[in-house]
Design an enzyme around this catalytic site. Sequence first.
Site, mmCIF file in Angstrom:
data_model
loop_
_atom_site.group_PDB
_atom_site.id
_atom_site.type_symbol
_atom_site.label_atom_id
_atom_site.label_comp_id
_atom_site.label_asym_id
_atom_site.label_seq_id
_atom_site.Cartn_x
_atom_site.Cartn_y
_atom_site.Cartn_z
ATOM 1 N N ASN A 143 -12.766 -5.845 0.526
ATOM 2 C CA ASN A 143 -13.217 -4.765 1.177
ATOM 3 C C ASN A 143 -14.255 -3.443 0.519
ATOM 4 O O ASN A 143 -15.349 -3.664 0.852
ATOM 5 C CB ASN A 143 -11.982 -4.068 2.048
ATOM 6 C CG ASN A 143 -11.085 -5.074 2.666
ATOM 7 O OD1 ASN A 143 -11.633 -6.190 2.765
ATOM 8 N ND2 ASN A 143 -10.487 -4.409 3.557
ATOM 9 N N GLU A 155 -12.604 -3.767 -7.664
ATOM 10 C CA GLU A 155 -13.106 -3.392 -6.394
ATOM 11 C C GLU A 155 -14.463 -2.671 -6.493
ATOM 12 O O GLU A 155 -14.967 -2.052 -5.703
ATOM 13 C CB GLU A 155 -12.060 -2.602 -5.510
ATOM 14 C CG GLU A 155 -11.451 -1.592 -6.445
ATOM 15 C CD GLU A 155 -10.147 -0.875 -5.321
ATOM 16 O OE1 GLU A 155 -10.128 -0.965 -4.155
ATOM 17 O OE2 GLU A 155 -9.158 -0.297 -6.004
ATOM 18 N N CYS A 191 -6.957 -9.625 -2.570
ATOM 19 C CA CYS A 191 -5.979 -8.968 -1.483
ATOM 20 C C CYS A 191 -6.741 -8.501 -0.483
ATOM 21 O O CYS A 191 -6.463 -7.696 0.460
ATOM 22 C CB CYS A 191 -5.080 -7.917 -2.211
ATOM 23 S SG CYS A 191 -6.035 -6.906 -2.941
ATOM 24 N N ARG A 202 0.946 -1.163 0.072
ATOM 25 C CA ARG A 202 -0.033 -0.135 0.115
ATOM 26 C C ARG A 202 0.851 1.452 -0.097
ATOM 27 O O ARG A 202 1.384 1.853 0.985
ATOM 28 C CB ARG A 202 -0.892 0.076 1.296
ATOM 29 C CG ARG A 202 -1.939 -1.205 1.305
ATOM 30 C CD ARG A 202 -2.922 -1.072 2.693
ATOM 31 N NE ARG A 202 -4.036 -2.345 2.546
ATOM 32 C CZ ARG A 202 -3.723 -3.060 3.142
ATOM 33 N NH1 ARG A 202 -2.555 -3.476 4.142
ATOM 34 N NH2 ARG A 202 -4.672 -4.020 3.342
ATOM 35 N N ARG A 248 0.994 -1.400 -5.302
ATOM 36 C CA ARG A 248 -0.164 -0.720 -5.778
ATOM 37 C C ARG A 248 0.090 0.858 -5.851
ATOM 38 O O ARG A 248 0.450 1.166 -4.927
ATOM 39 C CB ARG A 248 -1.480 -0.841 -4.616
ATOM 40 C CG ARG A 248 -2.746 -0.293 -5.157
ATOM 41 C CD ARG A 248 -3.682 -0.416 -4.294
ATOM 42 N NE ARG A 248 -3.853 -0.141 -2.963
ATOM 43 C CZ ARG A 248 -4.667 -0.093 -1.830
ATOM 44 N NH1 ARG A 248 -5.410 -0.928 -1.975
ATOM 45 N NH2 ARG A 248 -4.298 0.341 -0.841
ATOM 46 N N ARG A 252 -18.908 0.009 6.012
ATOM 47 C CA ARG A 252 -18.674 -1.013 7.085
ATOM 48 C C ARG A 252 -18.056 -0.477 8.375
ATOM 49 O O ARG A 252 -17.902 -0.978 9.240
ATOM 50 C CB ARG A 252 -17.685 -2.222 6.621
ATOM 51 C CG ARG A 252 -16.248 -1.643 6.234
ATOM 52 C CD ARG A 252 -15.364 -2.596 5.500
ATOM 53 N NE ARG A 252 -14.078 -2.198 5.144
ATOM 54 C CZ ARG A 252 -13.576 -1.547 4.230
ATOM 55 N NH1 ARG A 252 -14.419 -1.064 3.447
ATOM 56 N NH2 ARG A 252 -12.404 -1.328 4.180
#
Length: 580
Positions: free
Chosen positions: A463, A440, A511, A305, A342, A474
């Site tokens: 996620n 995503e 991931c 990240r 990423r 969330r």
Amino acid sequence: MASFTLHGIPVSRGIAIGRAHLLAPAALDVKHYLVAQEQIEAEVQRLQNAIAAVHKELQTLWNELPKDAPTELGAFIDVHALILSDPLIAEAPLDIIRSRHYNAEWALLTQIDELSAQFDEIEDPYLRERKADIQQVAERVLKVLLGTEQLLPKAAAEDELMAQMIVVAHDISPADMLQFRDRSFIGFITDVGGQNSHTAIVARSLDIPAAVGMSQASMLIEQDDWLIIDGDAGVVIANPSALVLEQYRERQVAMQRARKKLGKLKKTPAVTKCGTPITLLANIELPDDCAFALESGASGVGLFRSEFLFMGRAHKIPTEDEQFEAYRNTVQSMKGRVVTIRTLDIGADKPLDQSDHTALNPALGLRAIRYCLAEPQLFLTQLRAILRASAFGKVRILIPMLAHAFEIDQSLAMIAQAKASLREEGVKFDDAVEVGAMIEIPAAALALPMFVKRMDFLSIGTNDLIQYTLAIDRVDYEVAHLYNPLHPAVLQLISMTIAAGHKAGIDVAVCGEMAGDVKLTRLLLGMGLREFSMHPAQLLAVKQEILNSDLGLIAPQMRKIMRSMEPNVIAEAVHQLQLM
């Protein structure tokens, strides 16, 4: 004392059993009064002195960070120092003292309440979590103004069981968690927070059982109450019966034995019972995380990240050389194993942004690849740094939040431009570096042909995929119960992505958090997933599940799961997978 159970958001696995130690917010002790005209400047000075004292305190914390402290702690301390320097905190309360004659504590709380109300209107989970950081910084200033400290008592060596302590608070700042390291602190419970809150991240890094978003926990639990934290379920049991206490102690001992047993699997290849090899990769934030990844037996990095290199720097974007050094250190530390970097997953809602613009909904706004394409020089600088690092080992580039063909084409064009500039300068890089897309956004999962045609690999960010598919936040504990990885729509999108990748002959990884959840390992294997990337702490438990899995036995249950639209049928079928 009657027993009761509280339900919150699980953020760190494990079981903790101990006594409650309540940390009361300093704001509860604040008095409200008006200051006489002749005392105004003295009151202003009192607040300025308190802010300066907290600056010094944060600097001391930074300087005294232990070598084994999670790397995130330094970044979080930087963030708090930046917040403390912001005019909205450092100057606005002074104006309130001068204009309304409020005492320093009252003026600070008034300003914080106004800021908090603005944050409550924001839908994006990351940005809303920053409200907690502002409140934590204010807490530090209030403690200085009030002359109070909230230090934890030392462990009583003569009674180790009695000394084990669970901190209960409305909220706990990551920096405050430093004082817990050398004491008898074994877990924590907070009223607020979510999966992405800083305290949750630190809890996972320290491997401490925790439950957040418990609403009224700090009001209901009393000092020295016996507590059990079931970190896996996000459940807290206060004043448990002798029978429940004994059951959880047995579970705790069993988990400790299992953890020791897992350590023996580090060098064991991840292969199913039927002989199918599985790749297990690590998610990391900073180069220092590589040691933990290797110690856990990761065969590479599936998600670096990179935004953590940019955060907490007072808007000073790292130079190309700084980024290159971080990426090269990571690549060299992984000793020839693959490193998937990423590109910047940041936007108008994060500390990097230097404008005053606030999107109505940053989660749906200018973030990730959208931000990078809008800031081509920043993007080009990062791509050059990554490519330069590719000369030192196996590197893959992962692009987040792609949804459109033109975004893919523009990203590939920028990579080609970065390569051309390095080639012209005679700088070495891997010309065959692989480029992948994060899946995503539901639109991406529903338009896979345009991705597999252009990209070398795919990585599913579960996620955000779940969050965007179900249209829920969330982090918001009021709707957290709706966040469901087993929703049939989510399962269909994941299955479609894996199948499309296999058909095109390209690698597909997961991931997101689902990859590290052992309850879902066999489900993902049954979908055809062969590459998992997760927090290093979860890797050995997932490996054990893989070693005990037989794809032939899983297949019949998978047909039932993928055909069903009934939540109870899916949940029961997934449970049956675990029993095989």
